[in-house]
Design a protein around this motif. Structure first.
Motif, PDB file in Angstrom:
ATOM      1  N   GLN A 266      12.960  -2.388   2.531  1.00  0.00           N
ATOM      2  CA  GLN A 266      13.322  -3.618   3.218  1.00  0.00           C
ATOM      3  C   GLN A 266      13.632  -3.330   4.683  1.00  0.00           C
ATOM      4  O   GLN A 266      13.890  -2.189   5.071  1.00  0.00           O
ATOM      5  CB  GLN A 266      14.525  -4.270   2.535  1.00  0.00           C
ATOM      6  CG  GLN A 266      14.251  -4.717   1.110  1.00  0.00           C
ATOM      7  CD  GLN A 266      13.194  -5.795   1.024  1.00  0.00           C
ATOM      8  OE1 GLN A 266      13.075  -6.643   1.906  1.00  0.00           O
ATOM      9  NE2 GLN A 266      12.416  -5.771  -0.050  1.00  0.00           N
ATOM     10  N   SER A 267      13.654  -4.401   5.472  1.00  0.00           N
ATOM     11  CA  SER A 267      13.861  -4.245   6.920  1.00  0.00           C
ATOM     12  C   SER A 267      15.164  -4.889   7.366  1.00  0.00           C
ATOM     13  O   SER A 267      15.275  -5.328   8.519  1.00  0.00           O
ATOM     14  CB  SER A 267      12.686  -4.875   7.675  1.00  0.00           C
ATOM     15  OG  SER A 267      12.523  -6.244   7.294  1.00  0.00           O
ATOM     16  N   ASP A 268      16.161  -4.950   6.483  1.00  0.00           N
ATOM     17  CA  ASP A 268      17.415  -5.596   6.848  1.00  0.00           C
ATOM     18  C   ASP A 268      18.160  -4.847   7.946  1.00  0.00           C
ATOM     19  O   ASP A 268      18.978  -5.451   8.654  1.00  0.00           O
ATOM     20  CB  ASP A 268      18.312  -5.717   5.609  1.00  0.00           C
ATOM     21  CG  ASP A 268      17.744  -6.692   4.587  1.00  0.00           C
ATOM     22  OD1 ASP A 268      16.872  -7.482   4.962  1.00  0.00           O
ATOM     23  OD2 ASP A 268      18.166  -6.653   3.423  1.00  0.00           O
ATOM     24  N   ALA A 269      17.902  -3.556   8.097  1.00  0.00           N
ATOM     25  CA  ALA A 269      18.565  -2.802   9.160  1.00  0.00           C
ATOM     26  C   ALA A 269      18.166  -3.318  10.537  1.00  0.00           C
ATOM     27  O   ALA A 269      18.945  -3.208  11.486  1.00  0.00           O
ATOM     28  CB  ALA A 269      18.228  -1.315   9.040  1.00  0.00           C
ATOM     29  N   ILE A 270      16.979  -3.902  10.652  1.00  0.00           N
ATOM     30  CA  ILE A 270      16.517  -4.382  11.959  1.00  0.00           C
ATOM     31  C   ILE A 270      17.353  -5.566  12.407  1.00  0.00           C
ATOM     32  O   ILE A 270      17.942  -5.557  13.491  1.00  0.00           O
ATOM     33  CB  ILE A 270      15.017  -4.750  11.909  1.00  0.00           C
ATOM     34  CG1 ILE A 270      14.193  -3.540  11.466  1.00  0.00           C
ATOM     35  CG2 ILE A 270      14.550  -5.251  13.268  1.00  0.00           C
ATOM     36  CD1 ILE A 270      12.707  -3.835  11.322  1.00  0.00           C
ATOM     37  N   TYR A 271      17.427  -6.604  11.558  1.00  0.00           N
ATOM     38  CA  TYR A 271      18.224  -7.758  11.977  1.00  0.00           C
ATOM     39  C   TYR A 271      19.722  -7.442  11.900  1.00  0.00           C
ATOM     40  O   TYR A 271      20.528  -8.008  12.649  1.00  0.00           O
ATOM     41  CB  TYR A 271      17.861  -8.988  11.141  1.00  0.00           C
ATOM     42  CG  TYR A 271      18.612  -9.188   9.860  1.00  0.00           C
ATOM     43  CD1 TYR A 271      19.774  -9.946   9.824  1.00  0.00           C
ATOM     44  CD2 TYR A 271      18.153  -8.641   8.660  1.00  0.00           C
ATOM     45  CE1 TYR A 271      20.460 -10.142   8.629  1.00  0.00           C
ATOM     46  CE2 TYR A 271      18.835  -8.843   7.476  1.00  0.00           C
ATOM     47  CZ  TYR A 271      19.986  -9.596   7.465  1.00  0.00           C
ATOM     48  OH  TYR A 271      20.656  -9.795   6.297  1.00  0.00           O
ATOM     49  N   GLY A 272      20.108  -6.506  11.004  1.00  0.00           N
ATOM     50  CA  GLY A 272      21.507  -6.104  10.933  1.00  0.00           C
ATOM     51  C   GLY A 272      21.981  -5.448  12.210  1.00  0.00           C
ATOM     52  O   GLY A 272      23.101  -5.704  12.679  1.00  0.00           O
ATOM     53  N   ALA A 273      21.144  -4.608  12.805  1.00  0.00           N
ATOM     54  CA  ALA A 273      21.500  -3.970  14.073  1.00  0.00           C
ATOM     55  C   ALA A 273      21.657  -5.008  15.176  1.00  0.00           C
ATOM     56  O   ALA A 273      22.551  -4.900  16.031  1.00  0.00           O
ATOM     57  CB  ALA A 273      20.430  -2.945  14.449  1.00  0.00           C
ATOM     58  N   MET A 274      20.810  -6.028  15.148  1.00  0.00           N
ATOM     59  CA  MET A 274      20.889  -7.071  16.177  1.00  0.00           C
ATOM     60  C   MET A 274      22.121  -7.945  15.994  1.00  0.00           C
ATOM     61  O   MET A 274      22.743  -8.367  16.972  1.00  0.00           O
ATOM     62  CB  MET A 274      19.611  -7.898  16.152  1.00  0.00           C
ATOM     63  CG  MET A 274      18.381  -7.091  16.524  1.00  0.00           C
ATOM     64  SD  MET A 274      16.829  -7.950  16.249  1.00  0.00           S
ATOM     65  CE  MET A 274      15.637  -6.673  16.690  1.00  0.00           C
ATOM     66  N   VAL A 275      22.497  -8.218  14.742  1.00  0.00           N
ATOM     67  CA  VAL A 275      23.719  -8.972  14.492  1.00  0.00           C
ATOM     68  C   VAL A 275      24.937  -8.158  14.925  1.00  0.00           C
ATOM     69  O   VAL A 275      25.886  -8.706  15.528  1.00  0.00           O
ATOM     70  CB  VAL A 275      23.820  -9.356  13.003  1.00  0.00           C
ATOM     71  CG1 VAL A 275      25.218  -9.864  12.667  1.00  0.00           C
ATOM     72  CG2 VAL A 275      22.789 -10.428  12.670  1.00  0.00           C
ATOM     73  N   ALA A 276      24.934  -6.857  14.649  1.00  0.00           N
ATOM     74  CA  ALA A 276      26.036  -6.004  15.104  1.00  0.00           C
ATOM     75  C   ALA A 276      26.121  -5.999  16.625  1.00  0.00           C
ATOM     76  O   ALA A 276      27.219  -6.017  17.200  1.00  0.00           O
ATOM     77  CB  ALA A 276      25.853  -4.580  14.572  1.00  0.00           C
ATOM     78  N   ALA A 277      24.960  -5.995  17.285  1.00  0.00           N
ATOM     79  CA  ALA A 277      24.948  -6.073  18.751  1.00  0.00           C
ATOM     80  C   ALA A 277      25.499  -7.404  19.229  1.00  0.00           C
ATOM     81  O   ALA A 277      26.191  -7.477  20.253  1.00  0.00           O
ATOM     82  CB  ALA A 277      23.528  -5.862  19.264  1.00  0.00           C
ATOM     83  N   CYS A 278      25.214  -8.473  18.492  1.00  0.00           N
ATOM     84  CA  CYS A 278      25.750  -9.795  18.820  1.00  0.00           C
ATOM     85  C   CYS A 278      27.272  -9.786  18.756  1.00  0.00           C
ATOM     86  O   CYS A 278      27.951 -10.279  19.677  1.00  0.00           O
ATOM     87  CB  CYS A 278      25.155 -10.837  17.869  1.00  0.00           C
ATOM     88  SG  CYS A 278      25.933 -12.466  17.938  1.00  0.00           S
ATOM     89  N   ILE A 279      27.829  -9.231  17.687  1.00  0.00           N
ATOM     90  CA  ILE A 279      29.279  -9.178  17.530  1.00  0.00           C
ATOM     91  C   ILE A 279      29.904  -8.279  18.590  1.00  0.00           C
ATOM     92  O   ILE A 279      30.976  -8.580  19.141  1.00  0.00           O
ATOM     93  CB  ILE A 279      29.638  -8.700  16.113  1.00  0.00           C
ATOM     94  CG1 ILE A 279      29.102  -9.689  15.070  1.00  0.00           C
ATOM     95  CG2 ILE A 279      31.144  -8.531  15.954  1.00  0.00           C
ATOM     96  CD1 ILE A 279      29.279  -9.222  13.632  1.00  0.00           C
ATOM     97  N   ALA A 280      29.227  -7.165  18.908  1.00  0.00           N
ATOM     98  CA  ALA A 280      29.735  -6.263  19.935  1.00  0.00           C
ATOM     99  C   ALA A 280      29.790  -6.965  21.293  1.00  0.00           C
ATOM    100  O   ALA A 280      30.749  -6.801  22.059  1.00  0.00           O
ATOM    101  CB  ALA A 280      28.864  -5.014  20.018  1.00  0.00           C
ATOM    102  N   ALA A 281      28.768  -7.761  21.609  1.00  0.00           N
ATOM    103  CA  ALA A 281      28.772  -8.515  22.867  1.00  0.00           C
ATOM    104  C   ALA A 281      29.880  -9.558  22.874  1.00  0.00           C
ATOM    105  O   ALA A 281      30.526  -9.780  23.905  1.00  0.00           O
ATOM    106  CB  ALA A 281      27.411  -9.175  23.080  1.00  0.00           C
ATOM    107  N   ALA A 282      30.123 -10.187  21.723  1.00  0.00           N
ATOM    108  CA  ALA A 282      31.213 -11.162  21.629  1.00  0.00           C
ATOM    109  C   ALA A 282      32.567 -10.488  21.844  1.00  0.00           C
ATOM    110  O   ALA A 282      33.465 -11.056  22.476  1.00  0.00           O
ATOM    111  CB  ALA A 282      31.174 -11.867  20.286  1.00  0.00           C
ATOM    112  N   LEU A 283      32.725  -9.264  21.321  1.00  0.00           N
ATOM    113  CA  LEU A 283      33.966  -8.514  21.533  1.00  0.00           C
ATOM    114  C   LEU A 283      34.219  -8.262  23.010  1.00  0.00           C
ATOM    115  O   LEU A 283      35.366  -8.269  23.465  1.00  0.00           O
ATOM    116  CB  LEU A 283      33.909  -7.179  20.786  1.00  0.00           C
ATOM    117  CG  LEU A 283      34.281  -7.157  19.308  1.00  0.00           C
ATOM    118  CD1 LEU A 283      33.997  -5.794  18.714  1.00  0.00           C
ATOM    119  CD2 LEU A 283      35.744  -7.519  19.117  1.00  0.00           C
ATOM    120  N   ARG A 284      33.148  -8.044  23.742  1.00  0.00           N
ATOM    121  CA  ARG A 284      33.257  -7.770  25.178  1.00  0.00           C
ATOM    122  C   ARG A 284      33.169  -9.037  26.026  1.00  0.00           C
ATOM    123  O   ARG A 284      33.052  -8.964  27.240  1.00  0.00           O
ATOM    124  CB  ARG A 284      32.163  -6.772  25.588  1.00  0.00           C
ATOM    125  CG  ARG A 284      32.441  -5.369  25.061  1.00  0.00           C
ATOM    126  CD  ARG A 284      31.209  -4.498  25.054  1.00  0.00           C
ATOM    127  NE  ARG A 284      31.520  -3.136  24.625  1.00  0.00           N
ATOM    128  CZ  ARG A 284      31.746  -2.783  23.353  1.00  0.00           C
ATOM    129  NH1 ARG A 284      31.685  -3.692  22.407  1.00  0.00           N
ATOM    130  NH2 ARG A 284      32.043  -1.529  23.051  1.00  0.00           N
TER     131      ARG A 284
END
Length: 426
Positions: free
Chosen positions: A137-155
Motif C-alpha cells: 500500500q501507499s499510505d506512507a505517501i499521504y501519511g507523510a504529507m499529513v504529518a507535514a501539514c500538522i508540522a506546519a500548523a505547529l509552526r
C-alpha cells in the motif's frame, strides 16, 4: 579553565538512547526485508496488471485510465514501469521509500533532542512496515504529507499546512480524516478560511497532463466516488464501533444512521476541543489531532482497517514528547495490528511459502481471525478515552468563547450581561 568531562551516568544514558534507536532502525529494516518478497493477492488482481498496462502504454498512459486510483498514483505507476526489477519490488518500492519520508516528517513534530527516537520508533512500528512492504500500500505517501501539514500548523504556517493537505488529498481521499483538525484550527483563527481554496490545487496539477491528453473529466475526477462504492460493508476489519453495528443492522440502515451520527459526533468533538482551549495547552495541537484522527474513523461506517494509519505517527510524536501518552500509543498500535491480521490469516497473502500458510492454520485449528478487529475496537476505544482524559485535565474552559466567531466580531445575543447592558442603555 579545565574541560569538565561528562559524568559516566550521563554518558551511559546518552549512548543507551542512541543504541536503542539503532536497534529500532535495524528492526524496521529487518521487517521490510522479510516482507518485501511477499506477493499479495491484491498485487495479482490489481497492481501487477496495472504495472503491465503502464509498461505497454508508455507515454500514452495519459490518455487511457488503467487504475482506480488518483492521477498521482498513475504517474507513480508509469514511473515505476521505467525501472528494471521484479513487479513485486517495483510496486512496493515507493511505499517503502516514503516510510523514510514519513519518519522524517514525524521528527518535525517533536523537540530536537527527541527526533532520532521519533524516527526510529516510526520505522519500527509493525503496521507502518506491513502497510508498505507486506501489503504493497501507499499510505506512507499521504501519511507523510499529513504529518507535514500538522508540522506546519505547529509552526503557525497556515499556507504551507494547506498545501501539504492539498498534496495528501491528491494521493488518497483518506487524507480527509485530518480535515476536522483544520476546521478546529480555523475556529481558533490559526487557519484562514481563504486558505481552504488551495485544497484542489495539487490534484488539478497532477490531472492537468491527462486532461490535455484528452482523458474525460469523469475518469479524472470521478475516482473518489468510484472508491466509495467499492465496498458495501459497514466495517472492513476497521477497529471501530461498526464491528458491533454491522451485526445489528443492514448496510443501508447503517449508512442512514451512521453517517449523520458521525458528522454530529465529530462536530461536537471539534467544538468541545475549541471551547476547552486544547490547542493552547502543552502538546495540545498534537493531542487534538490524535483525538480527531481516532474519533472520525471510529464512529463512521464504511471504514477500512488502514484508515487508522494516520493515528500511529501522531501517537509516536505525542509519546516522544510526553511519557503519559505511551499507553494510548501502544493501545492504538495494538488495535491497528489486530485489524491487519485477518487480511494475512484468511489467505489474503498468496503465492508465498511462509505467509500463505496463515490461512491453512486458520482452517486446521478452526481459529476465527475475523474477531480480532473487535478486540482492536476495544483497544482503540481505550486509547481514545485516555486521550480525552488528558484533554479534559488540561482544559481551560473559556466561558466567553461561544460569543466570538472565528472570523472576528462578537455575537452579543449569547451574552446575558450584554443584553442587560443594552436594556439599561435603552
Amino acid at each position: 579553565m579545565h574541560h569538565q568531562p561528562p559524568s559516566s551516568l550521563a554518558f551511559l544514558v546518552r549512548h543507551r538512547m542512541v543504541l536503542l534507536c539503532a536497534l529500532l532502525i535495524v528492526l524496521g529494516l529487518a521487517e521490510r526485508l522479510a516482507f518485501l518478497p511477499v506477493r499479495t493477492s491484491d498485487m495479482g488482481i490489481y497492481q501487477t496488471p496495472w504495472l503491465q498496462a503502464a509498461e505497454r502504454a508508455g507515454g500514452s498512459y495519459l490518455r487511457h485510465k488503467f487504475t482506480n486510483y488518483t492521477p498521482f498514483y498513475e504517474h507513480c505507476m508509469a514511473l515505476m514501469a521505467l525501472f528494471p526489477g521484479t513487479a513485486v519490488l517495483r510496486i512496493k518500492i515507493s511505499g517503502v521509500l516514503f516510510d523514510g519520508v514519513l519518519a522524517f516528517t514525524v521528527t518535525r513534530l517533536v523537540p530536537r533532542g527527541r527526533r532520532l527516537l521519533a524516527a526510529a520508533v516510526t520505522l519500527a512500528l509493525p503496521t507502518i512496515a506491513m502497510n508498505s512492504a507486506l501489503l504493497a500500500q501507499s499510505d506512507a505517501i499521504y501519511g507523510a504529507m499529513v504529518a507535514a501539514c500538522i508540522a506546519a500548523a505547529l509552526r503557525k504556517k497556515p499556507v504551507w499546512a494547506m498545501l501539504a493537505f492539498s498534496a495528501a488529498i491528491a494521493v488518497k481521499l483518506q487524507a480527509l480524516l485530518v480535515a476536522p483538525l483544520l476546521v478546529l484550527l480555523w475556529l481558533d483563527r490559526r487557519q484562514p478560511l481563504c486558505s481552504f481554496a488551495l485544497v484542489p490545487l495539487t490534484y488539478v496539477l497532477f490531472a492537468l497532463p491527462m486532461a490535455m491528453a484528452g482523458r474525460s473529466a469523469i475518469e479524472i475526477f470521478g475516482v473518489y466516488s468510484q472508491q466509495y462504492d467499492f465496498f458495501a460493508i459497514l466495517s472492513v476489519n476497521a477497529p471501530n464501533v461498526w464491528q458491533v453495528g454491522q451485526s445489528m443492522m443492514s448496510y443501508e440502515r447503517g449508512l442512514m444512521l451512521g453517517l449523520p451520527c458521525a458528522v454530529m459526533l465529530t462536530g461536537t468533538a471539534i467544538l468541545l476541543l475549541w471551547r476547552a482551549g486544547t490547542l493552547h495547552a502543552r502538546n495540545g495541537l498534537l493531542l487534538a489531532a490524535a483525538i480527531l484522527l481516532i474519533i472520525v474513523p471510529y464512529v463512521t461506517p464504511k471504514m477500512h482497517d488502514r484508515y487508522f494509519y494516520l493515528v500511529d505517527p501522531v501517537m509516536v510524536a505525542l509519546a516522544c514528547r510526553d511519557r503519559r501518552f505511551l499507553a494510548p500509543m501502544l493501545l492504538a498500535q495494538t488495535a491497528s495490528l489486530l485489524s491487519y491480521v485477518p487480511f494475512i490469516a484468511d489467505s489474503y497473502i498468496a503465492f508465498d511459502p511462509v505467509w500463505g500458510r496463515a490461512g491453512e492454520v486458520a482452517q486446521v485449528t478452526g481459529l476465527n481471525y475475523g474477531i480480532l478487529p473487535l478486540f482492536g475496537a476495544v483497544a482503540m476505544g481505550a486509547a481514545l478515552i485516555l486521550l480525552i482524559g488528558e484533554a479534559y485535565r488540561g482544559a481551560k474552559w473559556d466561558t466567553g468563547i461561544l460569543r466570538r466567531w472565528p472570523w472576528g466580531g462578537r455575537f452579543s445575543g449569547l451574552s446575558l450581561r450584554g443584553r442587560r447592558a443594552a436594556l439599561a442603555v435603552g
